[in-house]
Design a protein around this motif. Structure first.
Motif, PDB file in Angstrom:
ATOM      1  N   TYR A 239      -8.242  34.528 -25.032  1.00 33.03           N
ATOM      2  CA  TYR A 239      -8.387  33.201 -24.424  1.00 33.03           C
ATOM      3  C   TYR A 239      -7.486  32.170 -25.100  1.00 33.03           C
ATOM      4  O   TYR A 239      -6.955  32.393 -26.195  1.00 33.03           O
ATOM      5  N   GLU A 240      -7.311  31.050 -24.426  1.00 33.02           N
ATOM      6  CA  GLU A 240      -6.475  29.960 -24.935  1.00 33.02           C
ATOM      7  C   GLU A 240      -7.314  28.988 -25.764  1.00 33.02           C
ATOM      8  O   GLU A 240      -8.484  28.747 -25.456  1.00 33.02           O
ATOM      9  N   THR A 241      -6.689  28.416 -26.794  1.00 28.99           N
ATOM     10  CA  THR A 241      -7.245  27.254 -27.481  1.00 28.99           C
ATOM     11  C   THR A 241      -6.121  26.237 -27.656  1.00 28.99           C
ATOM     12  O   THR A 241      -4.940  26.604 -27.693  1.00 28.99           O
ATOM     13  N   PHE A 242      -6.489  24.973 -27.760  1.00 27.13           N
ATOM     14  CA  PHE A 242      -5.505  23.905 -27.908  1.00 27.13           C
ATOM     15  C   PHE A 242      -5.839  23.098 -29.163  1.00 27.13           C
ATOM     16  O   PHE A 242      -6.994  22.694 -29.361  1.00 27.13           O
ATOM     17  N   TRP A 243      -4.802  22.875 -30.001  1.00 29.84           N
ATOM     18  CA  TRP A 243      -4.974  22.305 -31.331  1.00 29.84           C
ATOM     19  C   TRP A 243      -4.128  21.060 -31.517  1.00 29.84           C
ATOM     20  O   TRP A 243      -3.065  20.908 -30.897  1.00 29.84           O
ATOM     21  N   GLN A 244      -4.603  20.207 -32.425  1.00 23.22           N
ATOM     22  CA  GLN A 244      -3.829  19.041 -32.839  1.00 23.22           C
ATOM     23  C   GLN A 244      -4.131  18.742 -34.298  1.00 23.22           C
ATOM     24  O   GLN A 244      -5.301  18.633 -34.691  1.00 23.22           O
ATOM     25  N   ASN A 245      -3.080  18.640 -35.095  1.00 24.66           N
ATOM     26  CA  ASN A 245      -3.219  18.337 -36.527  1.00 24.66           C
ATOM     27  C   ASN A 245      -4.182  19.296 -37.231  1.00 24.66           C
ATOM     28  O   ASN A 245      -4.971  18.890 -38.089  1.00 24.66           O
ATOM     29  N   GLY A 246      -4.126  20.562 -36.843  1.00 20.67           N
ATOM     30  CA  GLY A 246      -4.962  21.555 -37.496  1.00 20.67           C
ATOM     31  C   GLY A 246      -6.387  21.629 -36.991  1.00 20.67           C
ATOM     32  O   GLY A 246      -7.172  22.434 -37.489  1.00 20.67           O
ATOM     33  N   ASP A 247      -6.752  20.813 -35.993  1.00 16.82           N
ATOM     34  CA  ASP A 247      -8.101  20.837 -35.425  1.00 16.82           C
ATOM     35  C   ASP A 247      -8.054  21.385 -34.008  1.00 16.82           C
ATOM     36  O   ASP A 247      -7.163  21.026 -33.219  1.00 16.82           O
ATOM     37  N   MET A 248      -9.021  22.253 -33.669  1.00 14.01           N
ATOM     38  CA  MET A 248      -9.126  22.708 -32.289  1.00 14.01           C
ATOM     39  C   MET A 248      -9.801  21.617 -31.470  1.00 14.01           C
ATOM     40  O   MET A 248     -10.931  21.217 -31.782  1.00 14.01           O
TER      41      MET A 248
END
Length: 463
Positions: A239-248
Motif C-alpha cells: 500500500y501507499e503512504t505519504f510523508w512530510q518531514n519524516g512524519d506519515m
C-alpha cells in the motif's frame, strides 16, 4: 732588507712558538692527534677544492626595489549588513499536545513575542495553528531575544489536500500564507496472521486501519469477514503512504493484496488505465475483475445468527423455512447495498419491519429487513450503487434482538446468499492486458517476498 737585529727578534719569536706547539702536541692523546691530523688533512683538501669552486655572490651591495600596495579601508556599513544577514537564529520543533493553548505551545517553542501571539490570534489563516490536532508538528525560528522570525505547520482538514502554513515576520509586521504540501510517496509491504480478528492481526502487523478497511472492500465479494475467517489465515498487503518531514501524514491506496482463507488464496492488484479519470479497479493477477455483481455480506463486520434453513421461529414457535440470512450486529451498524440496482420498496412490511427492497438485473433482487432507520434520501425509484449505505441495523418487526435479515431472490424466489454463484465483471483484454501484466508482475514479485517460507500450502481460488 730587514735590519739584522729585527730579523733576529722575529726568528727567535718563531722558534719560541714552534717549541710551544710541539710541546702541546706531545702532551695530547693519540686519538686527539689522529683527529687533529685528519682535520689538518680535510682542511688541506678543502682549501684545495676551494681553489676550483666559483665564488659565492656578495649581495650586501645589491640594489633594493621597494613594493608598496594601497589597501582600501573596509566599508563599515557593509560589514554590519553582512552580520545582520548572517544573524544567528534558533530553531525549535514541537508536537501539539492534548490540551495545548497557543501560549503553552509558543512557550515550548521558545517564542517570547506578544506581537506574534496577537497576530496569530487575530489573523484568519494564522489562527489555524490553534486548531491543530494533537501530534501535529510545529517548527518555530526565533532570534536571540525569543522574537518570532518564522513559524511553519501542516494544515490537515481531513481531506487529501494538505497545506503548509507559514507565518513569517515582514518588517515590523507578520504575514501568513499557505501553499499545497509536497508529500513524499512511499510503497510499504506488510504481512500478518489471523489469531482472533482481522483488526487484531493488522494492529500487530502495524497496518493502518484505513488499509485494513480497504482489504475488506477488496475481498468482500469472496470472503465474509464476519464468518469466514479462520485461525491461521494469512494476508499480505502492499500500500501507499505519504510523508512530510519524516512524519506519515496519510495512507493511500492498497496497490495489491493477498489473503489465504480456509485453504484458498485470493489475490488482487489495483489497475487503472493511464488518463482514466473515472478510476480503476481491482483485478486478479490473471486480469479478471474482482468486482462481482453482489457482495457476500451487506455488513462489514458481524456474525451470522441464523442461516438459510428450516428453524423454529423465535416468535411464532413453529418450524418454518428461514428465507434469508440473519446478521447479528449492534443497532446503528450501516447496511450496504449488495449490488447496483434501483430501489423497489422503502417502508414497513409485517414481520420485516422497516425494509428496503432493491431490484437488480436479470430477475435478481435483494431485501434488507428489521432496519432501525433508512439512510437519508432513500426513496423508491432511485438508483443505488454497490456498497452504498441504504439503512442501519435495528430490531423493528418480528425481531428479538438487533440484526439484519438479508434475502437474495431470483425471480422472486429466495436463494441462499452465502452459496449462490454470481458473475464477475468483464476481464481485461488486448492492449489493456499488456499494460496490466507489467503492473501485476511487480506486485507478484512483492507478494513472493512477503510469503512465509514453510507456511501451509494453499490453492489459488477460482473466480
Amino acid at each position: 732588507m730587514f735590519p739584522q737585529d729585527k730579523l733576529t727578534r722575529v726568528t727567535s719569536r718563531c722558534l719560541s712558538v714552534l717549541q710551544s706547539c710541539h710541546h702541546r702536541i706531545a702532551n695530547t692523546s693519540a686519538k686527539t692527534r689522529i683527529v687533529g691530523a685528519g682535520a689538518l688533512f680535510l682542511g688541506a683538501f678543502t682549501l684545495g677544492a676551494a681553489g676550483f669552486s666559483p665564488a659565492e655572490p656578495d649581495l650586501k651591495d645589491a640594489p633594493v626595489n621597494p613594493i608598496s600596495v594601497e589597501l582600501p579601508l573596509p566599508d563599515l556599513a557593509q560589514q554590519i549588513g553582512t552580520l545582520e544577514d548572517n544573524a544567528q537564529y534558533y530553531v525549535n520543533e514541537e508536537k501539539v499536545r492534548s490540551g495545548d493553548t497557543l501560549a503553552t505551545l509558543l512557550n515550548r517553542l521558545g517564542v517570547d513575542d506578544e506581537q506574534a501571539a496577537s497576530f496569530i490570534k487575530s489573523d484568519t489563516l494564522a489562527r489555524s495553528v490553534m486548531q491543530l490536532r494533537a501530534g501535529k508538528r510545529v517548527v518555530a525560528q526565533t532570534d536571540e531575544n525569543g522574537e518570532l522570525v518564522r513559524l511553519t505547520a501542516t494544515l490537515d482538514d481531513g481531506s487529501d489536500n494538505l497545506r503548509n502554513l507559514v507565518i513569517a515576520r515582514d518588517g515590523d509586521n507578520f504575514k501568513a500564507d499557505a501553499a499545497p504540501a509536497v508529500l513524499e510517496r512511499r510503497v510499504e509491504m506488510r504481512s500478518g496472521i489471523i489469531f482472533s480478528s482481522l483488526f487484531a492481526a493488522t494492529d500487530v502487523a502495524q497496518v493502518p486501519d484505513g488499509v485494513a478497511m480497504q482489504l475488506v472492500d477488496m475481498f468482500a465479494t469472496n470472503i465474509n469477514f464476519a464468518s469466514d475467517l479462520r485461525r491461521g489465515d494469512r494476508f499480505n498487503v502492499v500500500y501507499e503512504t505519504f510523508w512530510q518531514n519524516g512524519d506519515m501524514v496519510r495512507t493511500g491506496r492498497v496497490l495489491a493484496g493477498e489473503f489465504d482463507n480456509a485453504g484458498n488464496r485470493y489475490q488482487a492488484v489495483w489497475f487503472n488505465e493511464p488518463g482514466n479519470k473515472t478510476g480503476g479497479g481491482y483485478y486478479a493477477f490473471d486480469g479478471k475483475s474482482l468486482k462481482k455483481a453482489f457482495l457476500k455480506s451487506p455488513l462489514a463486520f458481524t456474525r451470522i445468527s441464523s442461516g438459510f434453513s428450516m428453524r423454529l421461529h423465535p416468535i411464532l414457535g413453529q418450524w418454518k423455512q428461514h428465507t434469508g440470512v440473519d446478521f447479528a450486529a449492534p443497532t446503528g451498524t450501516p447496511i450496504h447495498a449488495a449490488a447496483d440496482g434501483v430501489v423497489d420498496f422503502v417502508g414497513q412490511q409485517n414481520g420485516y419491519g422497516n425494509i428496503v427492497v432493491i431490484k437488480h438485473w436479470s430477475g435478481y433482487s435483494t431485501a434488507y429487513g428489521h432496519m432501525s432507520r433508512f439512510a437519508s434520501g432513500i426513496k423508491k425509484g432511485m438508483k443505488v450503487g454497490q456498497n452504498d449505505v441504504i439503512g442501519f441495523v435495528g430490531m423493528t418487526g418480528w425481531a428479538t434482538g438487533p440484526h439484519l435479515h438479508y434475502e437474495f431472490r431470483v425471480n422472486n424466489q429466495p436463494r441462499n446468499p452465502l452459496s449462490v454463484e454470481v458473475p464477475n465483471n468483464q476481464a481485461l483484454t488486448g492492449p489493456q492486458m499488456q499494460r496490466f501484466r507489467a503492473v501485476a508482475a511487480d506486485m507478484q514479485h512483492r507478494m513472493a517476498m512477503l510469503r512465509v517460507p514453510g507456511a501451509p500450502d494453499v490453492k489459488l481460488a477460482s473466480r
